[in-house]
Design a protein around this motif. Sequence first.
Motif, short mmCIF file in Angstrom:
data_model
loop_
_atom_site.label_atom_id
_atom_site.label_comp_id
_atom_site.label_asym_id
_atom_site.label_seq_id
_atom_site.Cartn_x
_atom_site.Cartn_y
_atom_site.Cartn_z
N ILE A 83 -3.39 -4.15 1.77
CA ILE A 83 -4.32 -4.63 0.73
C ILE A 83 -3.59 -4.78 -0.60
O ILE A 83 -3.75 -5.77 -1.31
N SER A 84 -2.73 -3.82 -0.91
CA SER A 84 -2.01 -3.86 -2.19
C SER A 84 -1.09 -5.08 -2.26
O SER A 84 -1.00 -5.74 -3.30
N GLU B 65 -3.20 -7.83 -3.21
CA GLU B 65 -3.82 -7.76 -4.54
C GLU B 65 -2.81 -7.85 -5.68
O GLU B 65 -3.14 -8.37 -6.75
N LYS C 149 -0.25 -1.08 -11.91
CA LYS C 149 0.50 0.19 -12.01
C LYS C 149 -0.07 1.23 -11.02
O LYS C 149 0.68 1.94 -10.34
N THR C 150 -1.41 1.29 -10.94
CA THR C 150 -2.05 2.26 -10.06
C THR C 150 -1.65 2.01 -8.60
O THR C 150 -1.29 2.94 -7.87
N MET C 151 -1.73 0.72 -8.20
CA MET C 151 -1.38 0.40 -6.81
C MET C 151 0.10 0.70 -6.56
O MET C 151 0.46 1.28 -5.53
N LYS D 66 -2.69 0.46 5.80
CA LYS D 66 -3.87 -0.32 5.44
C LYS D 66 -3.88 -0.55 3.92
O LYS D 66 -4.12 -1.66 3.44
N TYR D 67 -3.58 0.53 3.18
CA TYR D 67 -3.58 0.45 1.71
C TYR D 67 -2.46 -0.48 1.26
O TYR D 67 -2.65 -1.30 0.36
N HIS E 167 -2.67 -2.14 -15.78
CA HIS E 167 -3.13 -0.81 -15.36
C HIS E 167 -3.41 -0.80 -13.86
O HIS E 167 -2.97 0.10 -13.13
N SER E 168 -4.13 -1.80 -13.42
CA SER E 168 -4.51 -1.80 -12.00
C SER E 168 -3.28 -2.01 -11.11
O SER E 168 -3.14 -1.39 -10.05
#
Lengths: 111, 467
Positions: free
Chosen positions: A28-29, A32, A60-62, A24-25, A57-58
């Motif tokens: 979405i990633s 995004e 990189k997090t994903m 699921k993640y 940053h965002s």
Amino acid sequence: MDRDIYDRKTALKRIGNNEKLFDKYLTISLQEIPVSLDKLKQASAVDNLKSIIIHAHSLKTMAATIGACRLRDAALELENAGKSRDIEYAHLLIDRVSHEFEKFYMLAAET
Amino acid sequence: MKNDQNQNIGILIVDDTPAELLLISSQIEEKGYTILTAKSGREAIRILDTSHVDLMMSDYMMPQMNGIELLSRVRKKHDIPFVMITSYGNIDDAMLAVRMGAEDYIVRPCSSDELCLRIERVLEYTRVFRENREYRAHQHSLCSFDNIITRSAEMCKAIFLASKVAKSPATTVAIFGESGTGKELLARAIHCASGCPESRFIGLNCAGIPSGLLESELFGHVKGAFTGADKDRDGKFATAQNGTLLLDEIGDLSFELQAKLLRVIQEREYEKVGSDKKIPTNARIIVTTHRNLEQMVNDGTFREDLFHRINTFPIFLQPLRERKEDIPLLAEYYVKRFGRELGKSVPGISEKAVKFLSEYHWPGNVRELKNCIERAMILSDGDMICPDHLSLIKSLRERSEEHSFGQEKIRICLEFDPAEFSLDTVIRQTLDISLEKCSNNKAQAAKLLKIDRNMFYRRKPAKKISA
């Protein structure tokens, strides 16, 4: 599979091998990250460092969460370039980030 | 595994990335917490105003309002723990967040186990922290001047003086009074009224520690200062920094330490035993004693310069026997207090028992009264405390009478027929009256008359006695 590009096993282990949640993640990633990449390109076009830092940053997090190690590292470098106000290097890194995402996407699609 | 007890715990997660909100929520939800989510700092503040939140977790890097700004806004209005979420490669941001007041931080990506463990630890820390804060506030309220029970004018004056000096932490306060009059209670009230509830109140009984150890207790020592000093150690002055140091029974301080203490009070700095390094102190110093320091100065056992230094603001506490109006109030207070502590519902204390307590001399002052009521409450079966409930009654009466011989005037009135009047009959009647006063206890009567008890065996009873 090149684990430098996609380390699904480690990423999955981190969330207790919950495949359903991971997929699921990941879905979405994958939706995004291209959005973030577009925003990065727009910010780069107008030399908006603040926006470059936030979107790098965002992204990189994903990337870190889904096990996209090389994409994560490239995004981190981009974030740091933004923080050190190195706009020339940031322009170059955005291309690298796009390239790493393409490689990851191909591998992720295969699995 | 879901924990039903956690469903009352609300956790607000703030992140501008939907994927992250989904992931963290799902990881935490497994533990049964109630999850709230916000995509921005502004939305989070709105949620905080309308919903029950026990813990807040926020991403550090967000557009418009970042995690630090959000933390600072939340801190102004809400008392909830804050966990900062940072990302891979941003450990400096996490450190900054903690320095700014966040309870903890999480670096993504992190495992579900680590996430849940951190949340549990922060919730537990917050629970203990709040409990401690409430306990301190409770202790603070117990120590206030309002909680000193008295209607004696002298005691009210002492409390008034103490409340005035409480606002001057640099002034050394000396509290004089007999043992059990409440010197430490007043010292604590001064500390609490100084407006620093977080600062510490440290007490040291100068009479209770051998003089050889007292210096180290007061000032601390460095490693190797003496045999057994295997590491550096702080003393009471260091522990009482920003707070209050109570030096109980200052009159028992050795002459050598008196000189050292004088220097600390004057210079506001001290040295650890075995060190030359001067350490500043801002601790408020309160000294107490039951001794007559002025007399000790005259006797040469207490330094005159120290006496004048500590006697800047003397406060005298009356012994209980000189404020008998306080005895019923204190007795009632202790009946209620021990009733609560012992779980006994006692309606109060009878007039007769109060009268008895009021007649007693209380050499141990309020502390003795407190112990007396505590014992009575333990013995009571839940009905009103009366003299019969006080198993101390006999010994109290004995002690009361014993004491009255030493304190009160003894009046005797003798009547004689002129024919019988002689020195011998006066002596015999005096012996009989003394014996009667001492409930026929010859040893006690002999002590009262300062004579040998054999006098009572040699006497012939007098014909008429009146006293």
